[in-house]
Design a protein around this motif. Structure first.
Motif, PDB file in Angstrom:
ATOM      1  N   VAL A 104       0.841  -1.190   0.000  1.00  0.00           N
ATOM      2  CA  VAL A 104       0.000   0.000   0.000  1.00  0.00           C
ATOM      3  C   VAL A 104       0.880   1.246   0.000  1.00  0.00           C
ATOM      4  O   VAL A 104       1.747   1.414   0.856  1.00  0.00           O
ATOM      5  CB  VAL A 104      -0.943   0.016   1.222  1.00  0.00           C
ATOM      6  CG1 VAL A 104      -1.721   1.328   1.283  1.00  0.00           C
ATOM      7  CG2 VAL A 104      -1.899  -1.172   1.150  1.00  0.00           C
ATOM      8  N   ALA A 105       0.633   2.131  -0.970  1.00  0.00           N
ATOM      9  CA  ALA A 105       1.405   3.366  -1.082  1.00  0.00           C
ATOM     10  C   ALA A 105       0.753   4.503  -0.324  1.00  0.00           C
ATOM     11  O   ALA A 105       1.432   5.318   0.310  1.00  0.00           O
ATOM     12  CB  ALA A 105       1.572   3.752  -2.553  1.00  0.00           C
ATOM     13  N   ASP A 106      -0.579   4.574  -0.356  1.00  0.00           N
ATOM     14  CA  ASP A 106      -1.276   5.674   0.303  1.00  0.00           C
ATOM     15  C   ASP A 106      -2.726   5.298   0.494  1.00  0.00           C
ATOM     16  O   ASP A 106      -3.268   4.438  -0.225  1.00  0.00           O
ATOM     17  CB  ASP A 106      -1.163   6.953  -0.535  1.00  0.00           C
ATOM     18  CG  ASP A 106      -1.525   8.211   0.251  1.00  0.00           C
ATOM     19  OD1 ASP A 106      -1.671   8.104   1.489  1.00  0.00           O
ATOM     20  OD2 ASP A 106      -1.663   9.283  -0.364  1.00  0.00           O
ATOM     21  N   ILE A 107      -3.361   5.935   1.473  1.00  0.00           N
ATOM     22  CA  ILE A 107      -4.782   5.724   1.741  1.00  0.00           C
ATOM     23  C   ILE A 107      -5.447   7.087   1.856  1.00  0.00           C
ATOM     24  O   ILE A 107      -5.031   7.927   2.664  1.00  0.00           O
ATOM     25  CB  ILE A 107      -5.007   4.926   3.049  1.00  0.00           C
ATOM     26  CG1 ILE A 107      -4.309   3.571   2.969  1.00  0.00           C
ATOM     27  CG2 ILE A 107      -6.499   4.744   3.310  1.00  0.00           C
ATOM     28  CD1 ILE A 107      -4.354   2.782   4.277  1.00  0.00           C
ATOM     29  N   ASP A 108      -6.468   7.315   1.050  1.00  0.00           N
ATOM     30  CA  ASP A 108      -7.248   8.553   1.108  1.00  0.00           C
ATOM     31  C   ASP A 108      -8.447   8.300   2.016  1.00  0.00           C
ATOM     32  O   ASP A 108      -9.389   7.598   1.642  1.00  0.00           O
ATOM     33  CB  ASP A 108      -7.703   8.958  -0.299  1.00  0.00           C
ATOM     34  CG  ASP A 108      -8.302  10.358  -0.335  1.00  0.00           C
ATOM     35  OD1 ASP A 108      -8.995  10.730   0.624  1.00  0.00           O
ATOM     36  OD2 ASP A 108      -8.071  11.067  -1.325  1.00  0.00           O
ATOM     37  N   LEU A 109      -8.408   8.878   3.212  1.00  0.00           N
ATOM     38  CA  LEU A 109      -9.451   8.612   4.198  1.00  0.00           C
ATOM     39  C   LEU A 109     -10.761   9.294   3.836  1.00  0.00           C
ATOM     40  O   LEU A 109     -11.824   8.837   4.257  1.00  0.00           O
ATOM     41  CB  LEU A 109      -8.990   9.074   5.581  1.00  0.00           C
ATOM     42  CG  LEU A 109      -7.680   8.468   6.089  1.00  0.00           C
ATOM     43  CD1 LEU A 109      -7.320   9.048   7.436  1.00  0.00           C
ATOM     44  CD2 LEU A 109      -7.763   6.965   6.150  1.00  0.00           C
ATOM     45  N   ASP A 110     -10.696  10.391   3.112  1.00  0.00           N
ATOM     46  CA  ASP A 110     -11.910  11.104   2.739  1.00  0.00           C
ATOM     47  C   ASP A 110     -12.590  10.466   1.534  1.00  0.00           C
ATOM     48  O   ASP A 110     -13.805  10.279   1.523  1.00  0.00           O
ATOM     49  CB  ASP A 110     -11.588  12.575   2.440  1.00  0.00           C
ATOM     50  CG  ASP A 110     -11.063  13.308   3.669  1.00  0.00           C
ATOM     51  OD1 ASP A 110     -11.571  13.018   4.775  1.00  0.00           O
ATOM     52  OD2 ASP A 110     -10.161  14.139   3.520  1.00  0.00           O
ATOM     53  N   ALA A 111     -11.801  10.141   0.516  1.00  0.00           N
ATOM     54  CA  ALA A 111     -12.370   9.517  -0.686  1.00  0.00           C
ATOM     55  C   ALA A 111     -12.596   8.023  -0.507  1.00  0.00           C
ATOM     56  O   ALA A 111     -13.229   7.388  -1.350  1.00  0.00           O
ATOM     57  CB  ALA A 111     -11.452   9.763  -1.882  1.00  0.00           C
ATOM     58  N   LYS A 112     -12.055   7.446   0.559  1.00  0.00           N
ATOM     59  CA  LYS A 112     -12.217   6.029   0.887  1.00  0.00           C
ATOM     60  C   LYS A 112     -11.678   5.114  -0.211  1.00  0.00           C
ATOM     61  O   LYS A 112     -12.384   4.268  -0.751  1.00  0.00           O
ATOM     62  CB  LYS A 112     -13.674   5.690   1.206  1.00  0.00           C
ATOM     63  CG  LYS A 112     -14.256   6.487   2.358  1.00  0.00           C
ATOM     64  CD  LYS A 112     -15.641   6.010   2.739  1.00  0.00           C
ATOM     65  CE  LYS A 112     -16.616   6.163   1.600  1.00  0.00           C
ATOM     66  NZ  LYS A 112     -16.783   7.556   1.188  1.00  0.00           N
ATOM     67  N   HIS A 113     -10.416   5.301  -0.527  1.00  0.00           N
ATOM     68  CA  HIS A 113      -9.749   4.367  -1.425  1.00  0.00           C
ATOM     69  C   HIS A 113      -8.260   4.341  -1.103  1.00  0.00           C
ATOM     70  O   HIS A 113      -7.738   5.257  -0.477  1.00  0.00           O
ATOM     71  CB  HIS A 113      -9.970   4.744  -2.902  1.00  0.00           C
ATOM     72  CG  HIS A 113      -9.344   6.035  -3.313  1.00  0.00           C
ATOM     73  ND1 HIS A 113     -10.061   7.159  -3.620  1.00  0.00           N
ATOM     74  CD2 HIS A 113      -8.036   6.403  -3.464  1.00  0.00           C
ATOM     75  CE1 HIS A 113      -9.257   8.152  -3.935  1.00  0.00           C
ATOM     76  NE2 HIS A 113      -8.014   7.708  -3.855  1.00  0.00           N
ATOM     77  N   LEU A 114      -7.600   3.271  -1.525  1.00  0.00           N
ATOM     78  CA  LEU A 114      -6.158   3.150  -1.329  1.00  0.00           C
ATOM     79  C   LEU A 114      -5.483   2.874  -2.656  1.00  0.00           C
ATOM     80  O   LEU A 114      -6.112   2.411  -3.611  1.00  0.00           O
ATOM     81  CB  LEU A 114      -5.816   2.069  -0.289  1.00  0.00           C
ATOM     82  CG  LEU A 114      -6.208   0.609  -0.559  1.00  0.00           C
ATOM     83  CD1 LEU A 114      -5.202  -0.079  -1.465  1.00  0.00           C
ATOM     84  CD2 LEU A 114      -6.314  -0.142   0.751  1.00  0.00           C
ATOM     85  N   VAL A 115      -4.193   3.175  -2.702  1.00  0.00           N
ATOM     86  CA  VAL A 115      -3.404   2.996  -3.914  1.00  0.00           C
ATOM     87  C   VAL A 115      -2.219   2.095  -3.597  1.00  0.00           C
ATOM     88  O   VAL A 115      -1.580   2.240  -2.549  1.00  0.00           O
ATOM     89  CB  VAL A 115      -2.909   4.351  -4.460  1.00  0.00           C
ATOM     90  CG1 VAL A 115      -2.067   4.144  -5.715  1.00  0.00           C
ATOM     91  CG2 VAL A 115      -4.082   5.274  -4.748  1.00  0.00           C
ATOM     92  N   LEU A 116      -1.919   1.151  -4.496  1.00  0.00           N
ATOM     93  CA  LEU A 116      -0.793   0.243  -4.318  1.00  0.00           C
ATOM     94  C   LEU A 116       0.426   0.771  -5.066  1.00  0.00           C
ATOM     95  O   LEU A 116       0.294   1.490  -6.059  1.00  0.00           O
ATOM     96  CB  LEU A 116      -1.140  -1.152  -4.838  1.00  0.00           C
ATOM     97  CG  LEU A 116      -2.322  -1.860  -4.165  1.00  0.00           C
ATOM     98  CD1 LEU A 116      -2.555  -3.210  -4.828  1.00  0.00           C
ATOM     99  CD2 LEU A 116      -2.078  -2.024  -2.670  1.00  0.00           C
TER     100      LEU A 116
END
Length: 413
Positions: free
Chosen positions: A199-211
């Protein structure tokens, strides 16, 4: 709740060692997963006017420290407060649903209100295949979880090591396979999607994560982090990453010791008769006087002490404090020191490592300790992902751990 340890397939995936210590570890994990399971189901089932509350469980399972352990009462208190009168406290029209368990890994909750039908699919993403998530996967298998709940596990590795058995692996009491859980097979058994990636980052507001290495975004309604920690001082201490064998990631520790052992055996075979007569001087320096360093110093002595080196190996344990296990009682400290002395393991207190060279461990006081192998067990610090999430407005402590309330709720989400 059904005991999934009775399933023959899951028993083969999660082998349980026989020692009392490991039985207690398993019992705590099962208790934790039971309460998390019912808490999550209660949250997902609670709705009013078709506003479906969404949440994520948070875990902080610190295996390196005995402080701040999970308690059933604390979790019950947080659950009761959240579900009192069938609703939760409203803040700017957002529902606060965060419960955490104090320790080394942490998880967090998404906050939102969604206009949806009660039967809409809900997505739970588990980041990290640590001990806590293994129990959650078992509890949320296809037969047990709500039909509208899909679960995805993301981990950089396909297999996870059980840290409680790693010192036993180092000592050759267990094979690596016996201390390894096949995450892909476990996920398949539970009908959980498994994605191998970092996992590279997690957007808590948009509710998605990026690998890492991917532009694809993985969405979620609830997310849980069980990402562990990283080795303290490994990157800050000059030469440590280059010359030492670190304890983290745990999955690499046994493999690196096996490689060092193979090289040691090859070097021994190449010795001339006169060199063999003098003996092979193997000196293992273990940096870190905590529980991990103590266990590993005895484990490596037991393992390499059986190799025909024509001379006993030397093991030195470096402790930064004035005495080992200073927070334990006198009897415990005496028992540990007696065990180390019996195995001829030298202990050096007040030893702070300043740098490592290829041949010496250099202490802050100017002392140089020659070594052939160095194991870095200097403790744990917060995972880099936790620090990154701070920039996404997740509250963390000054040391990078997720900040929680006495009721194990995140102070920011």
């Amino acid at each position: 709740m059904r005991d999934y340890f009775q399933d023959s397939k899951i028993k083969s995936l999660l082998r349980q060692p026989g020692s009392e210590r490991h039985r207690l570890t398993r019992r705590k994990a099962v208790s934790l997963s039971t309460w998390i399971y019912y808490w999550l189901l209660s949250v997902l089932a609670t709705s009013s006017n078709n506003n479906i509350k969404t949440t994520a469980t948070a875990f902080m399972m610190n295996h390196a420290s005995s402080k701040g352990c999970f308690t059933r009462r604390a979790l019950e208190t947080g659950l009761t407060n959240n579900l009192r009168n069938g609703s939760c406290e409203q803040t700017n029209k957002q529902d606060r649903w965060i419960t955490t368990v104090n320790g080394s890994s942490s998880s967090l909750l998404s906050e939102t209100e969604k206009q949806n039908s009660p039967g809409a699919e809900k997505k739970l993403v588990l980041v990290g295949g640590g001990h806590a998530h293994l129990q959650v996967i078992k509890a949320l298998n296809k037969q047990a979880r709500p039909e509208n709940l899909s679960v995805t596990l993301v981990d950089v590795q396909s297999h996870a090591s059980y840290s409680g058995m790693v010192p036993g692996c180092v000592a050759n009491l267990y094979t690596p396979d016996q201390a390894t859980i096949d995450l892909a097979a476990l996920a398949e058994w539970a009908s959980v999607e498994f994605i191998q990636g970092r996992v590279a980052d997690i957007d808590l507001d948009a509710k998605h994560l990026v690998l890492h290495g991917s532009d694809e975004r993985l969405s979620f309604d609830a997310i849980s982090l069980d990402i562990g920690s990283t080795a303290r001082g490994l990157y800050e201490t000059e030469g440590a990453k280059e010359f030492a064998i670190p304890t983290r990631p745990i999955s690499d520790l046994v493999h690196k010791i096996e490689l060092a052992e193979q090289q040691l055996k090859r070097d021994t075979l190449l010795l001339s008769p006169s060199q063999k007569k003098k003996g092979t001087n193997v000196h293992v320096v273990v940096v870190g006087g905590g529980a991990a360093g103590i266990e590993l110093s005895m484990a490596i002595q037991a393992r390499w002490g059986l190799i025909d080196l024509d001379a006993p190996i030397k093991v030195t344990l470096l402790n930064a404090g004035s005495e080992l296990l200073s927070e334990e009682n006198i009897q415990s400290r005496a028992a540990v020191n007696n065990a180390l002395s019996k195995r001829h393991i030298s202990v050096r207190n007040d030893s702070i490592v300043q740098r490592l060279t290829e041949e010496d461990v250099c202490l802050k006081d100017g002392t140089k300790i020659p070594y052939t192998h160095c194991i870095w067990a200097a403790g744990a610090i917060a995972h880099g992902l936790a620090w990154k999430l701070q920039s996404n407005k997740l509250a963390v402590s000054d040391r990078g751990w997720v900040s929680v309330t006495p009721n194990l709720q995140s102070v920011s989400h």
